[in-house]
Design a protein around this motif. Structure first.
Motif, short mmCIF file in Angstrom:
data_model
loop_
_atom_site.label_atom_id
_atom_site.label_comp_id
_atom_site.label_asym_id
_atom_site.label_seq_id
_atom_site.Cartn_x
_atom_site.Cartn_y
_atom_site.Cartn_z
N TRP A 187 0.56 5.29 0.75
CA TRP A 187 -0.23 6.41 1.27
C TRP A 187 0.53 7.70 1.02
N GLU A 211 0.85 -1.19 0.00
CA GLU A 211 0.00 0.00 0.00
C GLU A 211 0.88 1.24 0.00
N TRP A 232 -3.93 12.29 4.99
CA TRP A 232 -3.40 11.21 4.16
C TRP A 232 -4.44 10.72 3.17
N GLU A 233 -3.96 10.22 2.03
CA GLU A 233 -4.82 9.54 1.06
C GLU A 233 -4.13 8.27 0.60
N LYS A 234 -4.91 7.19 0.47
CA LYS A 234 -4.34 5.96 -0.06
C LYS A 234 -4.19 6.12 -1.57
N VAL A 290 -2.81 0.39 -4.26
CA VAL A 290 -2.49 -0.92 -3.69
C VAL A 290 -1.89 -1.77 -4.82
#
Length: 360
Positions: A277, A275, A287-289, A292
């Motif tokens: 971030w 992942e 934060w933003e992902k 993946v």
């Protein structure tokens, strides 16, 4: 001193009438010195300069060096080697630190290819060197208070002009167990001075290279957060990890703090997935992902895999058993280089001009 980091302001959309491919061609000819300013112009320019194909073409056209110094410890001696998927410019020798007076240990690497090293002298007292391996320039600098053990150290260089730099050092005072001493060396004064102490106990910061972005130095802490030291204000704060990550859900060695596309990023490696971030808003600590990535295919052949850096927007740099790997997030290994030891103890990202510059 010129700005030593990419700006933290929100960039604007481009109003340029030129198509992306034309701007891309122009930017691949910008010098390494000019590249940070180009990335601050607008989102379009920043996006283009972080394209996976940009680095290779830019290095070729501007004679820029881009890769990593790997450092290992053997019998109490440090050994370093340089790896890259980009060929070195014809005028540059294979990169090493053999031009320094003593066998040295890399302590930190700054922008424009400046490296801070130490060598063990009499009675274990280190001697400090600042050098530019691409041009084999070097100079000795005065010691800080070496009776205090270094906890973490970083070097920051000016982005333009003569190669001015600062060194930020955190050390452990004797008989003090609740704070770190902060000292700063300035190349213009050629002297160390003491800054404000940091209220963190020794052993709080992970043993990794600092991530310099948003005008601050960043280290992951063993307490599950991020320590940030503002370079200009000489102040510090703790940044929380994304709530979804949690403090104890993963082992500390599965987390890696990196700089990606000019922003602070946290990479999590667990089982067969990664992942990423991104700190979308640094002031608000939001934060933003970002994505993946499945690692199932690569882990079949490289089970002992660890993330070291995000090389470009869609390429990760990893190390495994007796090798390092550049891995495309779409699922292909771009390059693998064998090394003659199991794992690198420390990894330092390195970018440099191939021309000599004035070192103040």
């Amino acid at each position: 001193m010129a700005s030593m980091h990419e700006g933290d302001h929100e960039d604007t959309q481009s109003s340029s009438p030129l198509p992306d491919d034309v701007i891309f061609e122009i930017l691949t000819r910008a010098s390494l010195e000019a590249l940070p300013a180009c990335r601050r112009v607008c989102r379009q320019w920043r996006r283009l300069t972080y394209d996976p194909f940009f680095t290779s073409l830019h290095c070729n056209r501007t004679q820029t060096i881009s890769g990593y110094f790997l450092q290992r410890l053997r019998r109490n001696h440090s050994y370093s080697s340089f790896v890259s998927i980009q060929p070195l410019p014809p005028s540059v020798r294979p990169l090493s630190l053999d031009f320094l007076p003593k066998d040295v240990k890399i302590e930190a690497v700054g922008c424009r290819g400046i490296v801070l090293c130490t060598s063990q002298e009499y009675h274990g007292i280190p001697r400090y060197y600042v050098c530019k391996p691409a041009t084999r320039q070097w100079r000795w600098i005065p010691n800080p208070k070496t009776r205090y053990l270094t906890e973490r150290i970083a070097i920051l260089a000016s982005s333009t002009g003569a190669l001015k730099y600062k060194i930020i050092r955190f050390s452990q005072p004797k008989q003090k167990f609740d704070y770190l001493r902060c000292e700063i060396f300035d190349s213009q004064s050629q002297a160390w001075r003491r800054s404000r102490d940091v209220q963190l106990p020794p052993g709080s910061l992970r043993h990794e290279a600092a991530v310099s972005v948003h005008g601050a130095l960043h280290w992951l802490t063993y307490g599950g957060g991020i320590f940030a030291f503002d370079i200009h204000e000489e102040s510090w704060k703790l940044i929380l990890l994304p709530e979804e990550v949690g403090e104890d859900e993963m082992r500390w060695d599965c987390r890696k703090l990196v700089k990606c596309e000019g922003r602070l990023c946290l990479v999590l490696l667990e089982k067969e997935r990664m992942e990423i971030w991104t700190m979308a808003n640094y002031k608000e600590q939001r934060w933003e992902k970002r994505k993946v990535v499945s690692l199932e295919a690569i882990m079949e052949e490289n089970p002992a895999l660890s993330i070291q850096d995000v090389y470009s927007s869609d390429v990760a740099f990893m190390d495994s058993f007796f090798g390092v790997i550049w891995y495309d997030f779409l699922g292909s290994v771009l390059a693998k280089i064998d090394i003659d030891y199991p794992f690198a103890r420390e990894v330092f990202k390195f970018e440099s001009e191939s021309d000599a510059v004035s070192m103040e």
